[in-house]
Design a protein around this motif. Sequence first.
Motif, mmCIF file in Angstrom:
data_model
loop_
_atom_site.group_PDB
_atom_site.id
_atom_site.type_symbol
_atom_site.label_atom_id
_atom_site.label_comp_id
_atom_site.label_asym_id
_atom_site.label_seq_id
_atom_site.Cartn_x
_atom_site.Cartn_y
_atom_site.Cartn_z
ATOM 1 N N GLY A 197 16.337 25.841 27.229
ATOM 2 C CA GLY A 197 17.251 25.037 28.047
ATOM 3 C C GLY A 197 18.683 25.545 27.976
ATOM 4 O O GLY A 197 19.451 25.429 28.950
ATOM 5 N N HIS A 198 19.072 26.129 26.848
ATOM 6 C CA HIS A 198 20.462 26.575 26.676
ATOM 7 C C HIS A 198 20.865 27.593 27.751
ATOM 8 O O HIS A 198 22.014 27.628 28.190
ATOM 9 C CB HIS A 198 20.668 27.221 25.302
ATOM 10 C CG HIS A 198 20.422 26.308 24.124
ATOM 11 N ND1 HIS A 198 20.235 24.960 24.244
ATOM 12 C CD2 HIS A 198 20.360 26.590 22.786
ATOM 13 C CE1 HIS A 198 20.062 24.436 23.035
ATOM 14 N NE2 HIS A 198 20.132 25.408 22.136
ATOM 15 N N ASP A 199 19.898 28.456 28.168
ATOM 16 C CA ASP A 199 20.236 29.454 29.196
ATOM 17 C C ASP A 199 20.577 28.779 30.533
ATOM 18 O O ASP A 199 21.419 29.273 31.291
ATOM 19 C CB ASP A 199 19.070 30.436 29.392
ATOM 20 C CG ASP A 199 19.070 31.550 28.343
ATOM 21 O OD1 ASP A 199 20.153 31.859 27.793
ATOM 22 O OD2 ASP A 199 17.985 32.094 28.054
ATOM 23 N N GLY A 218 24.325 28.548 15.661
ATOM 24 C CA GLY A 218 23.070 28.015 16.186
ATOM 25 C C GLY A 218 22.710 28.795 17.443
ATOM 26 O O GLY A 218 23.516 29.595 17.925
ATOM 27 N N CYS A 219 21.499 28.574 17.975
ATOM 28 C CA CYS A 219 21.145 29.229 19.250
ATOM 29 C C CYS A 219 22.161 28.812 20.309
ATOM 30 O O CYS A 219 22.640 29.624 21.104
ATOM 31 C CB CYS A 219 19.753 28.817 19.684
ATOM 32 S SG CYS A 219 18.455 29.291 18.525
ATOM 33 N N SER A 220 22.499 27.505 20.337
ATOM 34 C CA SER A 220 23.472 26.986 21.304
ATOM 35 C C SER A 220 24.830 27.679 21.136
ATOM 36 O O SER A 220 25.489 28.030 22.120
ATOM 37 C CB SER A 220 23.626 25.481 21.107
ATOM 38 O OG SER A 220 23.520 25.146 19.731
ATOM 39 N N SER A 221 25.230 27.874 19.894
ATOM 40 C CA SER A 221 26.539 28.476 19.638
ATOM 41 C C SER A 221 26.569 29.971 19.937
ATOM 42 O O SER A 221 27.639 30.578 20.010
ATOM 43 C CB SER A 221 26.964 28.205 18.191
ATOM 44 O OG SER A 221 27.222 26.826 18.028
ATOM 45 N N ASP A 238 23.225 20.183 18.417
ATOM 46 C CA ASP A 238 23.092 18.871 17.780
ATOM 47 C C ASP A 238 23.168 19.011 16.257
ATOM 48 O O ASP A 238 23.731 18.147 15.577
ATOM 49 C CB ASP A 238 21.791 18.182 18.204
ATOM 50 C CG ASP A 238 20.614 19.139 18.244
ATOM 51 O OD1 ASP A 238 20.750 20.217 18.832
ATOM 52 O OD2 ASP A 238 19.558 18.809 17.670
ATOM 53 N N GLY A 239 22.661 20.118 15.707
ATOM 54 C CA GLY A 239 22.814 20.349 14.279
ATOM 55 C C GLY A 239 24.271 20.638 13.959
ATOM 56 O O GLY A 239 24.857 20.061 13.041
ATOM 57 N N ASP A 240 24.878 21.478 14.763
ATOM 58 C CA ASP A 240 26.273 21.892 14.575
ATOM 59 C C ASP A 240 27.234 20.692 14.634
ATOM 60 O O ASP A 240 28.171 20.607 13.847
ATOM 61 C CB ASP A 240 26.600 22.905 15.680
ATOM 62 C CG ASP A 240 27.786 23.787 15.366
ATOM 63 O OD1 ASP A 240 27.744 24.490 14.343
ATOM 64 O OD2 ASP A 240 28.748 23.774 16.154
ATOM 65 N N SER A 241 26.986 19.766 15.585
ATOM 66 C CA SER A 241 27.931 18.661 15.783
ATOM 67 C C SER A 241 27.516 17.346 15.137
ATOM 68 O O SER A 241 28.369 16.542 14.779
ATOM 69 C CB SER A 241 28.141 18.401 17.286
ATOM 70 O OG SER A 241 29.036 19.340 17.825
ATOM 71 N N TYR A 293 16.982 21.999 14.724
ATOM 72 C CA TYR A 293 17.744 23.191 14.364
ATOM 73 C C TYR A 293 16.928 24.368 14.898
ATOM 74 O O TYR A 293 16.016 24.860 14.219
ATOM 75 C CB TYR A 293 17.861 23.324 12.847
ATOM 76 C CG TYR A 293 18.633 22.245 12.127
ATOM 77 C CD1 TYR A 293 19.404 21.309 12.804
ATOM 78 C CD2 TYR A 293 18.614 22.188 10.738
ATOM 79 C CE1 TYR A 293 20.112 20.335 12.119
ATOM 80 C CE2 TYR A 293 19.318 21.223 10.039
ATOM 81 C CZ TYR A 293 20.062 20.291 10.740
ATOM 82 O OH TYR A 293 20.762 19.342 10.049
ATOM 83 N N GLY A 294 17.214 24.798 16.121
ATOM 84 C CA GLY A 294 16.418 25.857 16.735
ATOM 85 C C GLY A 294 16.520 27.177 15.979
ATOM 86 O O GLY A 294 15.510 27.791 15.626
ATOM 87 N N LEU A 295 17.737 27.579 15.671
ATOM 88 C CA LEU A 295 17.951 28.898 15.064
ATOM 89 C C LEU A 295 17.235 29.040 13.721
ATOM 90 O O LEU A 295 16.749 30.115 13.376
ATOM 91 C CB LEU A 295 19.451 29.171 14.893
ATOM 92 C CG LEU A 295 19.814 30.592 14.485
ATOM 93 C CD1 LEU A 295 19.633 31.558 15.650
ATOM 94 C CD2 LEU A 295 21.254 30.685 13.992
HETATM 95 C C1 LIG Z 1 27.320 26.411 6.330
HETATM 96 C C2 LIG Z 1 25.966 26.700 6.923
HETATM 97 N N1 LIG Z 1 24.922 25.896 6.637
HETATM 98 C C3 LIG Z 1 23.724 26.124 7.186
HETATM 99 C C4 LIG Z 1 23.542 27.185 8.010
HETATM 100 C C5 LIG Z 1 22.149 27.461 8.577
HETATM 101 N N2 LIG Z 1 22.049 27.103 9.976
HETATM 102 C C6 LIG Z 1 22.300 28.002 10.944
HETATM 103 S S1 LIG Z 1 22.116 27.368 12.476
HETATM 104 C C7 LIG Z 1 21.676 25.876 11.836
HETATM 105 C C8 LIG Z 1 21.321 24.706 12.724
HETATM 106 C C9 LIG Z 1 21.487 24.961 14.168
HETATM 107 O O1 LIG Z 1 21.076 23.846 14.889
HETATM 108 P P1 LIG Z 1 21.824 23.407 16.210
HETATM 109 O O2 LIG Z 1 23.270 23.297 15.997
HETATM 110 O O3 LIG Z 1 21.118 22.184 16.705
HETATM 111 O O4 LIG Z 1 21.609 24.647 17.183
HETATM 112 P P2 LIG Z 1 20.312 25.137 17.965
HETATM 113 O O5 LIG Z 1 19.878 26.372 17.250
HETATM 114 O O6 LIG Z 1 19.271 24.060 17.916
HETATM 115 O O7 LIG Z 1 20.796 25.391 19.347
HETATM 116 C C10 LIG Z 1 21.689 25.879 10.440
HETATM 117 C C11 LIG Z 1 21.352 24.714 9.605
HETATM 118 C C12 LIG Z 1 24.664 28.021 8.311
HETATM 119 N N3 LIG Z 1 24.572 29.052 9.137
HETATM 120 N N4 LIG Z 1 25.847 27.752 7.758
#
Ligand SMILES: Cc1ncc(C[n+]2csc(CCOP(=O)(O)OP(=O)(O)O)c2C)c(N)n1
Length: 351
Positions: A38-40, A67-70, A112-115, A143-145
């Motif tokens: 979905g991010h794309d 993250g994948c989103s980031s 969602d993990g990031d925020s 947490y996709g990544l």
């Molecule tokens: C300080 C720190 N803690 C944990 C991680 C491991 N980590 C990388 S991405 C991530 C979660 C990403 O989830 P989200 O923000 O929902 O992004 P998505 O991949 O789902 O788009 C985690 C826990 C990290 N990189 N840095």
Amino acid sequence: MTYIAKPKFHHPKLPTNKLGYTRRDYEGAISTLCAGCGHDSISAAIIQACFELDLPPHRVAKLSGIGCSSKTPTYFLGSSHGFNSVHGRMPSVLTGANIANRELIYMGVSGDGDSASIGLGQFAHSLRRGVNMVYIVENNGVYGLTKGQFSATSDKGSKSKRGVVNTDEPIDLIGMALQLGATYVARSFSGDKAQLVPLIKGAIVHHGAAFIDCVSPCVAFNNHPGSTKSFDYVREHNEAVNRLDMIVGRDEITADYAPGTVEPVTQHDGSVIFLRKLATDYDPHDRIAAMTYLQERQAAGEIVTGLLYVEKESRDLHDYLNTVETPLNALGDAELCPGSKALDKFNASHR
Ligand SMILES: Cc1ncc(C[n+]2csc(CCOP(=O)(O)OP(=O)(O)O)c2C)c(N)n1
Ligand code: SF4
Ligand SMILES: [Mg+2]
């Protein structure tokens, strides 16, 4: 090299915007996300919104966490400023950049993990301070990544791909954004570009903290039956309260609407958002009523989308702090050093 550059050639007859740019000029590197993520689709919507708004790419600063989103800012606006920060820290880096130079358009992209997990405090404070930005959470409930752990936005009772049931209460970022005082709050779905593009355009021209929670299914880890963030689930439970059209500042308003069918909301720069109501009992200018409505619909299992709240006379952090108009790097010696008399006066005022 950690990204794949996109070839620059394109069909000579691609439509151009007022700046003479094609949509291709707003693209970035080739995405390395999973096919169907979905991010794309959100990246494509951002590209479309910036193209349609005739934004000079060098006026945009894109910031993200981890993250994948980031990762996605690499895949759009390849000629803009970019900063990929630390997990959950995008909002404070964006706030600092915005304070130093208010002339850029700030786009924060997060997950969602990031925020909602590690960056929850940063998310909250950037919204309550009214930082002038577009803050997009690409919300897939995992947490996709890091391979599909439940995130803080996963619904209680939803199932992981392996069948594990989530027992924790979810964090609703929209509810928080409303409570924290964000002045533009929207929810959308990566699979609904017709809704998402105008919502992004509206957020870009909005003066103040604009937050968009965009449900964005993770096809690798959270798109199965039992997930409440899958394509099928969101399509079946999506309840749009309104639709938007945008007329950018200074453009002649030629749209012809039947009286009473749409409400024009003029933004700081003169742009007008036309709100077409779909739910007659929904008022996007009443923060408290919006919070109640969202809670009620959520309890009924619906995912309410659209422009959920917009403040007509919005202000931003610079207005509150009364900061200087000029970007800090363009201030001369005279402004930076007002002389010993001014310093004496200032010191005296603190005695
Ligand atoms: C300080 C720190 N803690 C944990 C991680 C491991 N980590 C990388 S991405 C991530 C979660 C990403 O989830 P989200 O923000 O929902 O992004 P998505 O991949 O789902 O788009 C985690 C826990 C990290 N990189 N840095
Ligand atoms: S793991 Fe999920 S969020 Fe990450 S790129 Fe693949 S589908 Fe997208
Ligand atoms: Mg996620």
